[in-house]
Design a protein around this motif. Structure first.
Motif, PDB file in Angstrom:
ATOM      1  N   SER A  53       0.813  -1.224   0.000  1.00  0.00           N
ATOM      2  CA  SER A  53       0.000   0.000   0.000  1.00  0.00           C
ATOM      3  C   SER A  53       0.846   1.275   0.000  1.00  0.00           C
ATOM      4  CB  SER A  53      -0.952   0.007   1.202  1.00  0.00           C
ATOM      5  OG  SER A  53      -0.211  -0.059   2.397  1.00  0.00           O
ATOM      6  N   PHE A 109       4.508   3.191  -4.784  1.00  0.00           N
ATOM      7  CA  PHE A 109       4.020   3.969  -5.922  1.00  0.00           C
ATOM      8  C   PHE A 109       4.505   3.339  -7.227  1.00  0.00           C
ATOM      9  CE2 PHE A 109       3.500   6.851  -2.440  1.00  0.00           C
ATOM     10  CZ  PHE A 109       2.324   7.536  -2.762  1.00  0.00           C
ATOM     11  N   GLU A 116       5.220   3.577 -11.375  1.00  0.00           N
ATOM     12  CA  GLU A 116       5.488   4.380 -12.568  1.00  0.00           C
ATOM     13  C   GLU A 116       5.598   3.389 -13.719  1.00  0.00           C
ATOM     14  OE1 GLU A 116       6.183   6.211 -15.544  1.00  0.00           O
ATOM     15  OE2 GLU A 116       8.133   5.383 -15.051  1.00  0.00           O
ATOM     16  N   ASP A 117       4.561   3.337 -14.554  1.00  0.00           N
ATOM     17  CA  ASP A 117       4.483   2.281 -15.568  1.00  0.00           C
ATOM     18  C   ASP A 117       5.390   2.503 -16.778  1.00  0.00           C
ATOM     19  OD1 ASP A 117       2.655   0.332 -14.513  1.00  0.00           O
ATOM     20  OD2 ASP A 117       1.043   1.787 -14.767  1.00  0.00           O
ATOM     21  N   ASN A 160       6.696   9.971 -15.671  1.00  0.00           N
ATOM     22  CA  ASN A 160       5.380   9.583 -16.158  1.00  0.00           C
ATOM     23  C   ASN A 160       4.808  10.556 -17.187  1.00  0.00           C
ATOM     24  OD1 ASN A 160       3.105   7.947 -16.181  1.00  0.00           O
ATOM     25  ND2 ASN A 160       3.055   7.804 -13.960  1.00  0.00           N
ATOM     26  N   ASN A 196      -2.937  13.018  -6.012  1.00  0.00           N
ATOM     27  CA  ASN A 196      -3.306  11.671  -6.474  1.00  0.00           C
ATOM     28  C   ASN A 196      -2.959  11.422  -7.944  1.00  0.00           C
ATOM     29  OD1 ASN A 196      -4.270  10.794  -4.028  1.00  0.00           O
ATOM     30  ND2 ASN A 196      -6.295  11.672  -4.376  1.00  0.00           N
ATOM     31  N   TYR A 197      -1.831  11.945  -8.378  1.00  0.00           N
ATOM     32  CA  TYR A 197      -1.433  11.723  -9.773  1.00  0.00           C
ATOM     33  C   TYR A 197      -0.741  10.382  -9.935  1.00  0.00           C
ATOM     34  CZ  TYR A 197      -2.559  16.575 -10.708  1.00  0.00           C
ATOM     35  OH  TYR A 197      -3.236  17.756 -10.846  1.00  0.00           O
ATOM     36  N   LEU A 198      -0.158   9.898  -8.853  1.00  0.00           N
ATOM     37  CA  LEU A 198       0.592   8.645  -8.952  1.00  0.00           C
ATOM     38  C   LEU A 198      -0.241   7.483  -8.449  1.00  0.00           C
ATOM     39  CD1 LEU A 198       3.969  10.005  -7.561  1.00  0.00           C
ATOM     40  CD2 LEU A 198       3.533   9.340  -9.924  1.00  0.00           C
ATOM     41  N   LYS A 199      -0.151   6.368  -9.162  1.00  0.00           N
ATOM     42  CA  LYS A 199      -0.915   5.184  -8.738  1.00  0.00           C
ATOM     43  C   LYS A 199      -0.147   4.447  -7.653  1.00  0.00           C
ATOM     44  CE  LYS A 199      -0.951   3.948 -13.061  1.00  0.00           C
ATOM     45  NZ  LYS A 199      -1.190   3.447 -14.410  1.00  0.00           N
ATOM     46  N   ARG A 200      -0.899   3.787  -6.785  1.00  0.00           N
ATOM     47  CA  ARG A 200      -0.279   2.927  -5.778  1.00  0.00           C
ATOM     48  C   ARG A 200      -0.492   1.486  -6.183  1.00  0.00           C
ATOM     49  NH1 ARG A 200       0.210   5.319  -0.312  1.00  0.00           N
ATOM     50  NH2 ARG A 200      -0.492   7.474  -0.410  1.00  0.00           N
ATOM     51  N   GLY A 212      -3.717  -0.529  -5.684  1.00  0.00           N
ATOM     52  CA  GLY A 212      -4.875  -0.187  -6.510  1.00  0.00           C
ATOM     53  C   GLY A 212      -5.086  -1.151  -7.667  1.00  0.00           C
ATOM     54  N   PHE A 213      -4.139  -2.064  -7.867  1.00  0.00           N
ATOM     55  CA  PHE A 213      -4.244  -3.034  -8.956  1.00  0.00           C
ATOM     56  C   PHE A 213      -4.805  -4.350  -8.436  1.00  0.00           C
ATOM     57  CE2 PHE A 213      -1.079   0.018 -10.226  1.00  0.00           C
ATOM     58  CZ  PHE A 213      -1.302   0.197 -11.585  1.00  0.00           C
TER      59      PHE A 213
END
Length: 274
Positions: free
Chosen positions: A37, A40, A42-43, A68, A86-90, A93-94
């Motif tokens: 959790s 972070f 970064e894809d 990103n 909240n620009y970065l995904k954690r 969340g997947f």
């Protein structure tokens, strides 16, 4: 230069793994969303960054946002955008498959800091400046529990917590308020015995470690790690000397118990006992 930095990484990971195998039995535990959790995602450059507060995390999030494509420069990103945008995904969340795919294929990194220094940095930031969360939530509870004859005003606002009182709260097994990520163990935040991190950076050698990491992931050449201080920028950063001044306010037994409290972090990341 790269060669010595590779060596340093190898050594840090070795110490971390040895500490884990010696003290932890959870090597075969299932990784749950809770364990990831704080990570972070970064894809684009396939990076997973476990956030350790007070160890350069604001600037690391800025770097991830630039990687990103969310901003063109780290200088353009405000503190509130970093922490509340909240620009970065954690990673939590997947779904299960998304979590495992990223854990298995992305570069996983964390940055840490000398535990006492990190603790003093958090105390200064949260309790020595106006704060409309930490004073009412933590401050009030700490003052009412550990301060004899507290004034009505102190009980009402929760402002003016002393370092010694903060340490009493930290070491109290029946804490009046829960733990907080700013002074929790890295062990708990990032589960390094469960997740095999590829890169372990240190706050103390931030610039060198950070730019080495950016080199490793093939980041754009013009992207370097920002060195500006994110909050209270006119105030001196928490140094070893400042940390000693705070710890001098404690009794020897409180100092020892504080060290015991962070013992695993000291051991796992090879910091010498203060």
């Amino acid at each position: 230069k790269w060669k010595s930095l590779y060596e340093i990484q190898r050594e840090r990971k070795r110490v971390m793994r040895e500490t884990c195998s010696k003290y932890k039995s959870n090597n075969r535990r299932i990784i749950t969303p809770y364990h990831v959790s704080r990570i972070f995602v970064e894809d684009k450059y396939r990076v997973l960054y476990c956030e350790v507060p007070k160890a350069g995390c604001s600037n690391w999030k800025r770097v991830l946002m630039v990687l990103n494509g969310l901003a063109s420069s780290t200088k353009d990103i405000q503190h509130n955008t970093v922490h509340y945008g909240n620009y970065l995904k954690r990673l939590d969340g997947f779904d299960h498959k998304g979590i495992y795919h990223r854990l298995n294929t992305y570069t996983k990194m964390l940055f840490i800091r000398e535990p006492f220094e990190k603790l003093v940095s958090a105390f200064r930031d949260k309790f020595e400046h106006p704060n409309n969360y930490y004073h009412p939530v933590f401050g009030k509870a700490i003052i009412s529990r550990y301060r004899m004859n507290a004034t009505k005003e102190a009980l009402r606002t929760g402002s003016g917590v002393k370092f010694k009182e903060f340490i009493q709260y930290l070491l109290d097994v029946h804490r009046p308020v829960g733990m907080d990520i700013h002074w929790d163990h890295v062990n708990r935040l990032c589960s390094p015995c469960l997740i095999d991190y590829d890169f372990v950076g240190k706050f103390e050698s931030m610039e060198e470690d950070a730019n080495f990491f950016l080199h490793l992931i093939g980041a754009p050449q013009n992207l370097t790690f920002p060195t500006f201080k994110d909050r209270h920028s006119n105030e001196e950063r928490t140094t070893t000397k400042i940390t000693q001044q705070y710890f001098a306010q404690l009794s020897p037994s409180q100092r020892q118990r504080s060290y015991d409290f962070y013992y695993m972090d000291y051991l796992m990341f090879n910091y010498s006992k203060p």
